[in-house]
Design an enzyme around this catalytic site. Structure first.
Site, PDB file in Angstrom:
ATOM      1  N   HIS A   1    -106.312 -40.459   6.512  1.00  0.00           N
ATOM      2  CA  HIS A   1    -105.736 -39.408   6.116  1.00  0.00           C
ATOM      3  C   HIS A   1    -104.055 -39.685   6.352  1.00  0.00           C
ATOM      4  CE1 HIS A   1    -108.792 -37.506   4.051  1.00  0.00           C
ATOM      5  NE2 HIS A   1    -109.016 -36.745   5.211  1.00  0.00           N
TER       6      HIS A   1
ATOM      7  N   HIS B   1    -111.574 -40.854  10.332  1.00  0.00           N
ATOM      8  CA  HIS B   1    -110.953 -40.385   8.768  1.00  0.00           C
ATOM      9  C   HIS B   1    -109.717 -39.628   9.070  1.00  0.00           C
ATOM     10  CE1 HIS B   1    -112.393 -38.070   5.834  1.00  0.00           C
ATOM     11  NE2 HIS B   1    -112.234 -37.031   6.272  1.00  0.00           N
ATOM     12  N   GLU B   2    -109.281 -39.337   9.777  1.00  0.00           N
ATOM     13  CA  GLU B   2    -108.296 -38.406  10.091  1.00  0.00           C
ATOM     14  C   GLU B   2    -107.342 -39.490  10.452  1.00  0.00           C
ATOM     15  OE1 GLU B   2    -108.597 -35.421   9.812  1.00  0.00           O
ATOM     16  OE2 GLU B   2    -110.375 -35.209   9.422  1.00  0.00           O
TER      17      GLU B   2
END
Length: 222
Positions: free
Chosen positions: A29, A25-26
């Site tokens: 980003h 997820h990170e």
């Protein structure tokens, strides 16, 4: 299997699933921000699949005791984005939940293949149990992160998507709303019944969507 039901026996498998989910997820980003021209996350070592730079110790501890936790937010500087800065924030924000949806589908496919191939039958009982639970929690948790992060509540990704897709004239109202974001999240998480309505029902629907997508992909090969 219920995310909101705590069981010490499932902690290792929940932890593995969470670490994989929030790491990707990170990373998503950071990757999209980097592709848009912002090197902030990359320069701080966040453009990596190594989970350690993404870990928030307190957020990780909470994962041991409940369905919620968090990672360290990826730093970005929209001023470095090429093109429309507001759309850049939207793209970066949506990248995290999107990768969780993709992971949920992929883990569903892996789970289907592993279970139906019979490979678990020939394994030691504890090993088979560990693989089975890890895969199931991976589907459950990635789907949960997809839904949860799209809630339009500060500081979640869904809020950023809503804010920066809205007219600039609304920025003042959004700014005032940000103060209450963390308190709203606490209410949603800890008040009995509220989380099941606001989060639990959409999560169940999302799980059905993940299953349908996975089955559609499987139908091509089976």
């Amino acid at each position: 299997m219920d995310l909101f039901h705590f069981d010490w026996k499932t902690v290792p498998f929940r932890l593995i699933a969470f670490v994989i989910a929030f790491t990707l997820h990170e990373w998503a980003h950071a990757f999209v921000a980097w592709k848009l021209g912002d090197n902030t996350a990359k320069s701080e070592g966040r453009l990596t699949l190594n989970p350690i730079p993404h870990i928030d110790p307190f957020g990780l501890i909470l994962i041991l005791f409940g369905p919620f936790g968090w990672a360290r937010p990826v730093p970005i500087n929209p001023l470095h984005f090429r093109g429309n800065k507001r759309l850049g924030i939207v793209y970066v924000s949506f990248a995290g939940p999107l990768i969780n949806l993709i992971l949920a589908v992929l883990f569903y496919l892996v789970y289907f293949v592993v279970v139906n191939s019979g490979v678990l039958v020939d394994m030691h009982e504890k090993v088979a149990y560990a693989i089975d639970l890890t895969l199931r929690f991976s589907v459950l948790i990635n789907t949960a992160l997809f839904i949860f992060n799209l809630l339009p509540i500060p500081p979640l990704d869904g809020y950023k998507i809503l804010r920066f897709l809205s007219p600039r004239s609304w920025d003042g109202k959004f700014y005032n709303y940000e103060v209450y974001g963390p308190w709203i999240l606490l209410l949603l998480i800890f008040i009995p019944g509220v989380s099941s309505i606001v989060f639990g029902i959409p999560h169940g629907i999302a799980l059905e969507v993940v299953q349908r997508i996975g089955n559609s992909i499987l139908s091509v090969f089976i």
